[in-house]
Write a protein that holds these residues in place. Structure first.
Motif, PDB file in Angstrom:
ATOM      1  N   GLY A  69       0.807  -1.212   0.000  1.00  0.00           N
ATOM      2  CA  GLY A  69       0.000   0.000   0.000  1.00  0.00           C
ATOM      3  C   GLY A  69       0.837   1.257   0.000  1.00  0.00           C
ATOM      4  N   GLU A  70       2.034   1.168   0.550  1.00  0.00           N
ATOM      5  CA  GLU A  70       2.900   2.337   0.660  1.00  0.00           C
ATOM      6  C   GLU A  70       3.652   2.598  -0.645  1.00  0.00           C
ATOM      7  N   SER A  71       3.731   1.601  -1.505  1.00  0.00           N
ATOM      8  CA  SER A  71       4.573   1.706  -2.692  1.00  0.00           C
ATOM      9  C   SER A  71       3.815   2.091  -3.946  1.00  0.00           C
ATOM     10  N   ALA A  72       2.528   2.258  -3.821  1.00  0.00           N
ATOM     11  CA  ALA A  72       1.724   2.434  -5.021  1.00  0.00           C
ATOM     12  C   ALA A  72       1.860   3.796  -5.660  1.00  0.00           C
ATOM     13  N   THR A  73       2.503   4.749  -4.969  1.00  0.00           N
ATOM     14  CA  THR A  73       2.464   6.123  -5.448  1.00  0.00           C
ATOM     15  C   THR A  73       3.801   6.682  -5.894  1.00  0.00           C
ATOM     16  N   PHE A  74       4.833   5.852  -6.039  1.00  0.00           N
ATOM     17  CA  PHE A  74       6.107   6.417  -6.465  1.00  0.00           C
ATOM     18  C   PHE A  74       6.715   5.606  -7.591  1.00  0.00           C
ATOM     19  N   ASP A  75       7.778   6.158  -8.153  1.00  0.00           N
ATOM     20  CA  ASP A  75       8.450   5.573  -9.307  1.00  0.00           C
ATOM     21  C   ASP A  75       8.985   4.181  -8.983  1.00  0.00           C
ATOM     22  N   PRO A  76       8.477   3.132  -9.637  1.00  0.00           N
ATOM     23  CA  PRO A  76       8.919   1.771  -9.327  1.00  0.00           C
ATOM     24  C   PRO A  76      10.344   1.470  -9.770  1.00  0.00           C
ATOM     25  N   THR A  77      10.957   2.376 -10.529  1.00  0.00           N
ATOM     26  CA  THR A  77      12.330   2.127 -10.990  1.00  0.00           C
ATOM     27  C   THR A  77      13.368   2.551  -9.952  1.00  0.00           C
ATOM     28  N   LEU A  78      12.942   3.201  -8.872  1.00  0.00           N
ATOM     29  CA  LEU A  78      13.893   3.614  -7.841  1.00  0.00           C
ATOM     30  C   LEU A  78      14.569   2.396  -7.213  1.00  0.00           C
ATOM     31  N   ASN A  79      15.852   2.537  -6.914  1.00  0.00           N
ATOM     32  CA  ASN A  79      16.617   1.431  -6.340  1.00  0.00           C
ATOM     33  C   ASN A  79      16.151   1.106  -4.930  1.00  0.00           C
ATOM     34  N   ARG A  80      16.096  -0.188  -4.653  1.00  0.00           N
ATOM     35  CA  ARG A  80      15.739  -0.671  -3.328  1.00  0.00           C
ATOM     36  C   ARG A  80      17.026  -1.119  -2.655  1.00  0.00           C
ATOM     37  N   ILE A  81      17.366  -0.516  -1.529  1.00  0.00           N
ATOM     38  CA  ILE A  81      18.652  -0.785  -0.881  1.00  0.00           C
ATOM     39  C   ILE A  81      18.403  -1.367   0.500  1.00  0.00           C
ATOM     40  N   SER A  82      19.166  -2.379   0.866  1.00  0.00           N
ATOM     41  CA  SER A  82      18.945  -3.049   2.152  1.00  0.00           C
ATOM     42  C   SER A  82      19.490  -2.219   3.300  1.00  0.00           C
ATOM     43  N   MET A  83      18.883  -2.416   4.460  1.00  0.00           N
ATOM     44  CA  MET A  83      19.342  -1.721   5.653  1.00  0.00           C
ATOM     45  C   MET A  83      20.762  -2.145   6.019  1.00  0.00           C
ATOM     46  N   ARG A  84      21.095  -3.408   5.802  1.00  0.00           N
ATOM     47  CA  ARG A  84      22.444  -3.883   6.108  1.00  0.00           C
ATOM     48  C   ARG A  84      23.486  -3.112   5.314  1.00  0.00           C
ATOM     49  N   GLU A  85      23.193  -2.870   4.033  1.00  0.00           N
ATOM     50  CA  GLU A  85      24.125  -2.123   3.190  1.00  0.00           C
ATOM     51  C   GLU A  85      24.279  -0.683   3.683  1.00  0.00           C
ATOM     52  N   GLU A 132       6.805  11.822   6.005  1.00  0.00           N
ATOM     53  CA  GLU A 132       7.837  12.444   5.184  1.00  0.00           C
ATOM     54  C   GLU A 132       8.275  11.504   4.071  1.00  0.00           C
ATOM     55  N   PHE A 133       8.417  10.216   4.396  1.00  0.00           N
ATOM     56  CA  PHE A 133       8.813   9.231   3.392  1.00  0.00           C
ATOM     57  C   PHE A 133       7.827   9.256   2.222  1.00  0.00           C
ATOM     58  N   ARG A 134       6.567   9.240   2.539  1.00  0.00           N
ATOM     59  CA  ARG A 134       5.540   9.242   1.493  1.00  0.00           C
ATOM     60  C   ARG A 134       5.571  10.554   0.707  1.00  0.00           C
ATOM     61  N   ALA A 135       5.761  11.678   1.419  1.00  0.00           N
ATOM     62  CA  ALA A 135       5.791  12.978   0.746  1.00  0.00           C
ATOM     63  C   ALA A 135       6.935  13.044  -0.260  1.00  0.00           C
ATOM     64  N   GLU A 136       8.116  12.595   0.139  1.00  0.00           N
ATOM     65  CA  GLU A 136       9.268  12.656  -0.768  1.00  0.00           C
ATOM     66  C   GLU A 136       9.098  11.685  -1.927  1.00  0.00           C
ATOM     67  N   MET A 137       8.553  10.517  -1.651  1.00  0.00           N
ATOM     68  CA  MET A 137       8.354   9.543  -2.715  1.00  0.00           C
ATOM     69  C   MET A 137       7.320  10.021  -3.734  1.00  0.00           C
ATOM     70  N   GLU A 138       6.258  10.645  -3.241  1.00  0.00           N
ATOM     71  CA  GLU A 138       5.186  11.079  -4.137  1.00  0.00           C
ATOM     72  C   GLU A 138       5.562  12.316  -4.941  1.00  0.00           C
ATOM     73  N   THR A 139       6.569  13.048  -4.502  1.00  0.00           N
ATOM     74  CA  THR A 139       6.968  14.272  -5.209  1.00  0.00           C
ATOM     75  C   THR A 139       8.344  14.097  -5.834  1.00  0.00           C
ATOM     76  N   LEU A 140       9.367  14.083  -4.998  1.00  0.00           N
ATOM     77  CA  LEU A 140      10.738  14.004  -5.506  1.00  0.00           C
ATOM     78  C   LEU A 140      10.989  12.702  -6.252  1.00  0.00           C
ATOM     79  N   ALA A 244      16.279  20.965  -2.253  1.00  0.00           N
ATOM     80  CA  ALA A 244      16.287  19.702  -1.520  1.00  0.00           C
ATOM     81  C   ALA A 244      15.214  19.706  -0.435  1.00  0.00           C
ATOM     82  N   ASP A 245      15.092  18.570   0.237  1.00  0.00           N
ATOM     83  CA  ASP A 245      14.213  18.365   1.389  1.00  0.00           C
ATOM     84  C   ASP A 245      12.745  18.584   1.034  1.00  0.00           C
ATOM     85  N   PHE A 246      12.128  17.533   0.504  1.00  0.00           N
ATOM     86  CA  PHE A 246      10.737  17.591   0.079  1.00  0.00           C
ATOM     87  C   PHE A 246       9.801  16.949   1.101  1.00  0.00           C
ATOM     88  N   GLY A 247      10.219  16.934   2.366  1.00  0.00           N
ATOM     89  CA  GLY A 247       9.413  16.285   3.397  1.00  0.00           C
ATOM     90  C   GLY A 247       8.077  16.954   3.655  1.00  0.00           C
TER      91      GLY A 247
END
Length: 385
Positions: A69-85, A132-140, A244-247
């Motif tokens: 549900g959280e991923s439906a509104t942003f660019d699906p081509t964005l890189n997914r990076i693990s927390m460990r990395e 903020e995460f959703r705001a930046e994803m939906e805009t930036l 910068a900072d689209f929160g």
């Protein structure tokens, strides 16, 4: 039998019947609760026993990147990076690597396989971090422009939300306006001393911010930033500006407005209509903040910090500029660190007038950012001839 006695007996019977039903329900619920606690205890014991006999492994779900549900509104081509990395790249988010403080989170410099990046770890607070995460994803996360910082990837695990951006080498405009101390690398070696920005460089930065805002405001679904200020403008090696900072940013539907339940922005940059209780955030709110920023850049004075005026009484930037303009004392307002050699008073006057029009009290009289870009281009072309 007396009718009154019959009524009393009937009421008593009903009361006892209802009490019996409630008591039965409570007993059943208590039994289920005990059974749940027992089952949970058994489950925890089994988990602990497995931990004693096996090496500790990280569950696959711990680093799942984002809920559906959280991923439906942003660019699906964005890189997914693990927390460990990210933990490895930031030395477990070491304070030594902090390069900025964005809204609701700290920003770290990190080295990933793809190169040097800026990593913003949002506040652990579930509501603020998610918002903020959703705001930046939906805009930036959906726009690309040379004057807007680019988002490269993200990570979401548990309550943690992390955003990865391109690294803008020279830091924030705020630092270049007010902090002339040495810029240092991680190992402490000096890179450069921030010298005062020249007039031409400042106008270049102003135009870059104007270009970025004009692009955002003229999208099919416009974006309002809602927190334009010097610390949210980053500078690259060529002193090109990157917003910068689209929160706090929002995509807006309808006639260029966004209904907000609370005031958003930073004191000194917020338009008067927000301070007077308006709930409609508009592109003209960004225009006002830009106007204040423009005047801040050419005067070298913070809009939220009072300073001593000529009478000794404390004044703030906008009040001071308006009084000086009434007296046509444009050159006296220019930052004292800027060389006046070759600087034309007419050009200075035009820049101040644009800034004041943008930061006008009445929003309907402010120019659009597209008009601002056109006016700045006219001034530049005249100076080249």
């Amino acid at each position: 039998m007396d009718h009154t006695l019959q009524a009393v007996l009937a009421a008593m019977s009903s009361f006892f019947l209802v009490s019996l039903i409630v008591f039965t329900i409570l007993v059943v619920c208590e039994c289920n609760s005990k059974r749940h606690r027992i089952d949970s205890s058994i489950s925890r014991d089994r988990t602990r026993n497995r931990g004693r006999t096996r090496s500790r492994t990280v569950p696959k779900t711990e680093f799942s990147s984002i809920a559906v549900g959280e991923s439906a509104t942003f660019d699906p081509t964005l890189n997914r990076i693990s927390m460990r990395e990210l933990i490895d790249a930031t030395r477990n988010f070491s304070s030594d690597l902090i390069i900025g403080d964005g809204s609701f989170g700290l920003v770290y410099k990190a080295q990933l396989n793809s190169g040097v990046v800026a990593v913003k770890k949002l506040a652990a607070d579930a509501f603020q971090g998610f918002r903020e995460f959703r705001a930046e994803m939906e805009t930036l996360g959906k726009i690309r422009h040379s004057n807007i910082v680019q988002i490269l990837g993200y990570c979401a695990t548990g309550r943690d939300r992390v955003l990865i951006y391109e690294y803008i080498e020279k830091g924030s405009l705020d630092q270049w306006l007010y902090d002339t101390s040495s810029s240092l690398e991680e190992d402490g070696d000096e890179v450069e001393i921030r010298s005062p920005l020249s007039w031409d460089t400042r106008i270049k930065i102003i135009r870059g911010v104007a270009e970025g805002l004009a692009y955002m405001h003229n999208l099919d679904t416009p974006i309002i930033h809602r927190d334009i200020k010097a610390s949210n403008v980053l500078l690259d090696p060529n002193f090109e500006a990157h917003i910068a900072d689209f929160g706090l940013a929002r995509r807006i539907e309808g006639p260029y407005t966004h209904v907000s339940t609370q005031v958003a922005g930073t004191m000194g940059y917020m338009p008067p209509e927000y301070m007077h209780g308006a709930t409609m955030a508009t592109v003209m709110g960004d225009v006002y903040s830009f106007g204040v920023l423009m005047l801040e850049i050419v005067t070298g004075r913070r809009p939220s910090f009072p300073f001593a005026g000529e009478s000794g009484k404390e004044v703030r930037l906008m009040e001071w500029v308006n009084k000086m303009v009434e007296q046509k004392r444009y050159m006296e307002m220019v930052d004292v660190s800027i060389s006046k050699d070759g600087l034309k008073e007419n050009t200075v006057m035009e820049i101040f007038q644009i800034g004041l029009r943008c930061a006008g009290e009445t929003c309907k009289f402010r120019p659009t950012m597209k008009e601002v870009v056109e006016e700045l281009d006219k001034i530049s072309s005249r100076n080249l001839t």
